[in-house]
Design a protein around this motif. Structure first.
Motif, PDB file in Angstrom:
ATOM      1  N   ALA A 163       0.800  -1.218   0.000  1.00  0.00           N
ATOM      2  CA  ALA A 163       0.000   0.000   0.000  1.00  0.00           C
ATOM      3  C   ALA A 163       0.837   1.275   0.000  1.00  0.00           C
ATOM      4  O   ALA A 163       0.431   2.290  -0.559  1.00  0.00           O
ATOM      5  CB  ALA A 163      -0.918  -0.007   1.218  1.00  0.00           C
ATOM      6  N   SER A 164       1.993   1.249   0.627  1.00  0.00           N
ATOM      7  CA  SER A 164       2.703   2.512   0.794  1.00  0.00           C
ATOM      8  C   SER A 164       4.197   2.331   0.584  1.00  0.00           C
ATOM      9  O   SER A 164       4.738   1.223   0.611  1.00  0.00           O
ATOM     10  CB  SER A 164       2.463   3.053   2.201  1.00  0.00           C
ATOM     11  OG  SER A 164       3.090   2.207   3.137  1.00  0.00           O
ATOM     12  N   SER A 165       4.854   3.440   0.350  1.00  0.00           N
ATOM     13  CA  SER A 165       6.302   3.415   0.234  1.00  0.00           C
ATOM     14  C   SER A 165       6.870   4.631   0.940  1.00  0.00           C
ATOM     15  O   SER A 165       6.210   5.654   1.061  1.00  0.00           O
ATOM     16  CB  SER A 165       6.717   3.422  -1.236  1.00  0.00           C
ATOM     17  OG  SER A 165       6.331   4.641  -1.833  1.00  0.00           O
ATOM     18  N   GLN A 166       8.073   4.490   1.417  1.00  0.00           N
ATOM     19  CA  GLN A 166       8.741   5.624   2.047  1.00  0.00           C
ATOM     20  C   GLN A 166      10.210   5.610   1.700  1.00  0.00           C
ATOM     21  O   GLN A 166      10.862   4.578   1.726  1.00  0.00           O
ATOM     22  CB  GLN A 166       8.611   5.554   3.557  1.00  0.00           C
ATOM     23  CG  GLN A 166       9.564   6.567   4.182  1.00  0.00           C
ATOM     24  CD  GLN A 166       9.631   6.517   5.668  1.00  0.00           C
ATOM     25  OE1 GLN A 166       8.721   6.993   6.307  1.00  0.00           O
ATOM     26  NE2 GLN A 166      10.719   5.991   6.195  1.00  0.00           N
ATOM     27  N   LYS A 167      10.727   6.765   1.368  1.00  0.00           N
ATOM     28  CA  LYS A 167      12.156   6.887   1.118  1.00  0.00           C
ATOM     29  C   LYS A 167      12.582   8.304   1.452  1.00  0.00           C
ATOM     30  O   LYS A 167      11.846   9.247   1.195  1.00  0.00           O
ATOM     31  CB  LYS A 167      12.480   6.584  -0.340  1.00  0.00           C
ATOM     32  CG  LYS A 167      13.968   6.507  -0.618  1.00  0.00           C
ATOM     33  CD  LYS A 167      14.254   6.363  -2.099  1.00  0.00           C
ATOM     34  CE  LYS A 167      14.078   7.665  -2.847  1.00  0.00           C
ATOM     35  NZ  LYS A 167      15.164   8.624  -2.619  1.00  0.00           N
ATOM     36  N   LEU A 168      13.752   8.458   2.029  1.00  0.00           N
ATOM     37  CA  LEU A 168      14.276   9.781   2.336  1.00  0.00           C
ATOM     38  C   LEU A 168      15.457  10.073   1.425  1.00  0.00           C
ATOM     39  O   LEU A 168      16.177   9.161   1.023  1.00  0.00           O
ATOM     40  CB  LEU A 168      14.726   9.855   3.795  1.00  0.00           C
ATOM     41  CG  LEU A 168      13.615   9.819   4.853  1.00  0.00           C
ATOM     42  CD1 LEU A 168      14.212   9.707   6.242  1.00  0.00           C
ATOM     43  CD2 LEU A 168      12.734  11.061   4.755  1.00  0.00           C
ATOM     44  N   GLY A 169      15.670  11.346   1.134  1.00  0.00           N
ATOM     45  CA  GLY A 169      16.852  11.725   0.376  1.00  0.00           C
ATOM     46  C   GLY A 169      16.632  11.728  -1.125  1.00  0.00           C
ATOM     47  O   GLY A 169      15.573  11.361  -1.624  1.00  0.00           O
ATOM     48  N   TYR A 170      17.672  12.142  -1.849  1.00  0.00           N
ATOM     49  CA  TYR A 170      17.596  12.325  -3.294  1.00  0.00           C
ATOM     50  C   TYR A 170      18.119  11.137  -4.069  1.00  0.00           C
ATOM     51  O   TYR A 170      17.795  10.964  -5.243  1.00  0.00           O
ATOM     52  CB  TYR A 170      18.368  13.592  -3.708  1.00  0.00           C
ATOM     53  CG  TYR A 170      17.615  14.855  -3.415  1.00  0.00           C
ATOM     54  CD1 TYR A 170      17.420  15.264  -2.091  1.00  0.00           C
ATOM     55  CD2 TYR A 170      17.088  15.633  -4.434  1.00  0.00           C
ATOM     56  CE1 TYR A 170      16.716  16.414  -1.803  1.00  0.00           C
ATOM     57  CE2 TYR A 170      16.382  16.795  -4.147  1.00  0.00           C
ATOM     58  CZ  TYR A 170      16.196  17.178  -2.842  1.00  0.00           C
ATOM     59  OH  TYR A 170      15.500  18.314  -2.572  1.00  0.00           O
ATOM     60  N   LEU A 171      18.981  10.327  -3.462  1.00  0.00           N
ATOM     61  CA  LEU A 171      19.495   9.154  -4.154  1.00  0.00           C
ATOM     62  C   LEU A 171      18.424   8.073  -4.206  1.00  0.00           C
ATOM     63  O   LEU A 171      17.577   7.996  -3.317  1.00  0.00           O
ATOM     64  CB  LEU A 171      20.725   8.593  -3.431  1.00  0.00           C
ATOM     65  CG  LEU A 171      21.944   9.494  -3.259  1.00  0.00           C
ATOM     66  CD1 LEU A 171      23.126   8.678  -2.749  1.00  0.00           C
ATOM     67  CD2 LEU A 171      22.310  10.197  -4.545  1.00  0.00           C
ATOM     68  N   THR A 172      18.489   7.243  -5.220  1.00  0.00           N
ATOM     69  CA  THR A 172      17.607   6.077  -5.253  1.00  0.00           C
ATOM     70  C   THR A 172      18.126   5.082  -4.209  1.00  0.00           C
ATOM     71  O   THR A 172      19.290   5.171  -3.791  1.00  0.00           O
ATOM     72  CB  THR A 172      17.631   5.402  -6.638  1.00  0.00           C
ATOM     73  OG1 THR A 172      18.936   4.845  -6.841  1.00  0.00           O
ATOM     74  CG2 THR A 172      17.306   6.376  -7.761  1.00  0.00           C
ATOM     75  N   PRO A 173      17.304   4.119  -3.799  1.00  0.00           N
ATOM     76  CA  PRO A 173      17.797   3.116  -2.845  1.00  0.00           C
ATOM     77  C   PRO A 173      19.052   2.412  -3.361  1.00  0.00           C
ATOM     78  O   PRO A 173      19.988   2.170  -2.600  1.00  0.00           O
ATOM     79  CB  PRO A 173      16.627   2.139  -2.729  1.00  0.00           C
ATOM     80  CG  PRO A 173      15.417   2.933  -3.094  1.00  0.00           C
ATOM     81  CD  PRO A 173      15.874   3.939  -4.101  1.00  0.00           C
TER      82      PRO A 173
END
Ligand SMILES: [Zn+2]
Ligand SMILES: [Zn+2]
Length: 307
Positions: A163-173
């Motif tokens: 259902a959801s996603s979260q990521k911080l910052g400008y780089l991709t994982p």
């Protein structure tokens, strides 16, 4: 620091990431970078939902300030409703005001990640290192946070479920994984045990594959057979024309452009080849004459080449 939106994948910012690693070595020197051979340990920045919000945030900020060796800097952390994930005011200090998005009140375990990025802004401000443009400067900040030992927190903040996603910052994982892997290869450290997020671990593995590829490019002796064969062909062509450049098969993703280039000495000297150092990406130049051992002047990596 931005957040929200669909999570981008792959390596779209790789050129800037590599330039950021080079810039970091240039600005800080090999000896300073070596001071960060140990990452910030998970126990020092752990934050659970039963911890007091403000005291906990201050404590984690202090640990990160200590990790980044900013002895006289004091972070004042506040929470408010805002569009971005976090923000810091870059002043002369020694006091810095860090604002975190209100939503971290309910996601306390990611506070360390947000603080690591914001405190790196302060660090880079103090050493007077920046890239022009917001995008590139944020990539520099994420790369520096990671290379100097606190970026595993940012990668670990990446989570996706149905259902959801979260990521911080400008780089991709995957790019966070790449920088983390370059760091782990340079310092002999294994960050894979620290991940609490399964997706972060997978992204780290992708990044590690990509980082290992950097170590297997011709003219390095570790290059694979295909790469060596193409190198030999490009070299023949360069020798025939006095100078030249290897031609990668354009549009061939992944194995695309070759990273090396041949150039004849301006004074009609011997043919030379330039290529990026697999550790810091500064360009190395060596004569084309078979087996050559070079040492990168910036990061001191010893490079075994077959030119
Ligand atoms: Zn930022
Ligand atoms: Zn190097």
């Amino acid at each position: 620091m931005a957040d929200g939106g669909p999570v981008e994948h792959g390596f779209p910012h790789l050129e800037t990431v590599r330039a950021a690693v080079t810039a970091l070595y240039r600005r800080l020197s090999y000896d300073t970078v070596q001071q960060f051979a140990t990452s910030v340990p998970p126990a020092d920045v752990a934050f659970c939902d039963t911890d007091d919000l403000h005291l906990g945030a201050q404590r984690v900020a202090r640990e990160l300030v200590r990790h980044f060796r900013l002895p006289d800097a004091r972070m004042v952390v506040a929470f408010r409703e805002m569009q971005h994930a976090a923000n810091v005011e870059l002043t002369a200090g020694p006091e810095y005001f860090v604002e975190l998005n209100d939503r971290f009140r309910g996601h306390r375990r990611d506070i360390g990640a947000a603080l690591a990025h914001e405190i790196m802004h302060v660090y880079l401000h103090r050493v007077d290192l920046s890239f022009p443009g917001t995008r590139d400067n944020e990539i520099l900040t994420d790369t520096a946070t990671t290379y100097l030992g606190a970026g595993w927190l940012l990668l670990d903040a990446y989570r996706e479920d149905g259902a959801s996603s979260q990521k911080l910052g400008y780089l991709t994982p995957e790019e966070f994984g790449y920088v983390l892997a370059k760091r782990s290869l340079a310092f002999g450290e294994d960050p894979s045990l620290w991940f609490t997020s399964a997706q972060a671990y997978t992204a780290y593995e992708r990044g590690l594959e990509r980082a290992r590829l950097d170590e297997r490019q011709p003219p390095l002796t570790a290059a694979g057979w295909t790469g060596r064969r193409r190198y030999a062909r490009d070299r023949r062509q360069a020798q025939g024309h006095g100078q030249g450049r290897g031609h990668g098969s354009a549009g061939n993703a992944g194995a695309g452009d070759v990273p090396y280039a041949f150039a004849a000495d301006p004074a009609a000297g011997p043919l030379r080849v330039t290529f990026p150092c697999p550790t810091c990406h500064q360009r190395i130049r060596v004569p084309v004459r078979g087996r050559v051992r070079a040492r990168c002047g910036l990061c001191r990596t010893v490079l075994e080449c077959d030119t």
